[in-house]
Design an enzyme around this catalytic site. Sequence first.
Site, PDB file in Angstrom:
ATOM      1  N   SER A 179      41.885  49.465  41.722  1.00  0.00           N
ATOM      2  CA  SER A 179      40.812  48.890  42.525  1.00  0.00           C
ATOM      3  C   SER A 179      40.807  49.354  43.975  1.00  0.00           C
ATOM      4  CB  SER A 179      40.880  47.364  42.462  1.00  0.00           C
ATOM      5  OG  SER A 179      42.164  46.903  42.826  1.00  0.00           O
ATOM      6  N   HIS A 207      36.976  48.029  37.059  1.00  0.00           N
ATOM      7  CA  HIS A 207      36.321  49.073  37.856  1.00  0.00           C
ATOM      8  C   HIS A 207      35.934  50.291  37.030  1.00  0.00           C
ATOM      9  CE1 HIS A 207      36.870  47.056  41.668  1.00  0.00           C
ATOM     10  NE2 HIS A 207      38.081  46.722  41.252  1.00  0.00           N
ATOM     11  N   LYS A 238      31.231  43.147  38.654  1.00  0.00           N
ATOM     12  CA  LYS A 238      31.140  44.424  39.361  1.00  0.00           C
ATOM     13  C   LYS A 238      29.940  45.231  38.843  1.00  0.00           C
ATOM     14  CE  LYS A 238      35.658  43.619  40.896  1.00  0.00           C
ATOM     15  NZ  LYS A 238      37.005  43.323  40.460  1.00  0.00           N
TER      16      LYS A 238
HETATM   17  C1  LIG Z   1      37.917  42.256  40.673  1.00  0.00           C
HETATM   18  C2  LIG Z   1      39.040  42.445  39.724  1.00  0.00           C
HETATM   19  C3  LIG Z   1      39.459  41.406  38.904  1.00  0.00           C
HETATM   20  C4  LIG Z   1      38.933  40.016  39.057  1.00  0.00           C
HETATM   21  O1  LIG Z   1      37.652  39.893  38.592  1.00  0.00           O
HETATM   22  P1  LIG Z   1      36.698  38.723  39.132  1.00  0.00           P
HETATM   23  O2  LIG Z   1      35.687  38.579  38.080  1.00  0.00           O
HETATM   24  O3  LIG Z   1      36.157  39.173  40.447  1.00  0.00           O
HETATM   25  O4  LIG Z   1      37.555  37.498  39.266  1.00  0.00           O
HETATM   26  C5  LIG Z   1      40.424  41.676  37.966  1.00  0.00           C
HETATM   27  N1  LIG Z   1      40.982  42.901  37.858  1.00  0.00           N
HETATM   28  C6  LIG Z   1      40.612  43.918  38.660  1.00  0.00           C
HETATM   29  C7  LIG Z   1      41.259  45.248  38.496  1.00  0.00           C
HETATM   30  C8  LIG Z   1      39.648  43.709  39.629  1.00  0.00           C
HETATM   31  O5  LIG Z   1      39.315  44.688  40.454  1.00  0.00           O
END
Ligand SMILES: *Cc1c(COP(=O)(O)O)cnc(C)c1O
Length: 392
Positions: A179, A207, A238
């Site tokens: 990330s 991601h 995302k």
């Molecule tokens: C953003 C993210 C999460 C968490 O997801 P949310 O739905 O925002 O709680 C988990 N793992 C990774 C690698 C992330 O980047």
Amino acid sequence: MNWIEKELELLDDASLGRSLRECSPVAESPGYMMRGDRKLLNLSSNDYLGLSQHPAIIEAMREALLSEGAGSGASRLVTGNRMPYSHLEEALAEWQNCEAALVFANGYMANSGVIGALVSRGDVVFSDRLNHASITDGVVLSRAEHARYRHNDMEHLRALLNKHRDRRRKLIVTDAVFSMDGDQAPLRELAALKREFGAMLMVDEAHSGGIYGKRGEGLCHELGLQDEVDIHMGTFSKSFGVYGAYICGSRMLIRWLVNKARPLIYSTALPPSNTAGVLKALALVQEEHWRRERLFAASSSFRCLLEASGFKIGSGDSPIIPLIAGDNETALRFSGALGSAGIAAAAIRPPTVPAGTARIRFSLSAAHTDKELTDAAAQIRIIGQQLGVLGP
Ligand SMILES: *Cc1c(COP(=O)(O)O)cnc(C)c1O
């Protein structure tokens, strides 16, 4: 409570203080955001496909809001399990080519819940040092032993697997795309090690979902490794532009999680309207391949522009492009100067990233045009020179 004030001062002195700043969207322009009355090019959101303001998704949510109401009223195991959930889970399982799927409130809860359901005291989790905090917290909550391996270092992982080879359960877990660095995990090698040592393999596609794969399934599919992965995890916050998360895998896995994943059992189900929005987003993610093509074109040209300016940026082809500033103060000043130049880009500092690697984390969207990115890169170059991040 006086200690808090002192601790906060220490944080600020180290340029490590954090605060919440208000921002709002710009209707129909997911590449931008408003901060007060200023419109900024948003180079720090995870809205990779530009879906967060999509009218069809908003309409699906509005319709479900009217028919299902505001909240679900209970945990799914009690009386909160509404129809939009099973519709979405069927579609997810089909998309991921898995037997079954389970929706979670968000990625944080999916990771922390699933790990705790799969391992416990006496077991061991092998986790990349740069994995997301929600994975780390999941391991801590599970009470299993935490064997962290150096980032993408398969020799180190092998040594740890050897050391713990006689444990009852072994789980290898990794981000597919990291990330804060934007690089990929060596999934082929991870799958081979999983088989060799009889471990389980969990991949977090937060991601990479929506971005890689013919229908946006993620990096595992892109590499043809989907059947090697036991636990597929991804988020809707995302690329999907909405909110929530999924786990896909075998029917047995999902049955087990319904029985054992505490964030699913002890937390109220997502609003059904949210789930309806995700179902619409899933259709767009699968069908609108042009968004992926645009995103990759934008990422590759922006990477080239930054490299041509002489910046040190992360490797890979993902839309996450870290520009390493080094110390925390420089990263903060860089981000501040970008803000003044009309660009929103966050300074990412420890403990989110290792000490000495504070950075500006650019993340692009299919909504960004070439012109916007070329202009932004020119500004970034000027600021980089002023701050001494670039040579003269
Ligand atoms: C953003 C993210 C999460 C968490 O997801 P949310 O739905 O925002 O709680 C988990 N793992 C990774 C690698 C992330 O980047």
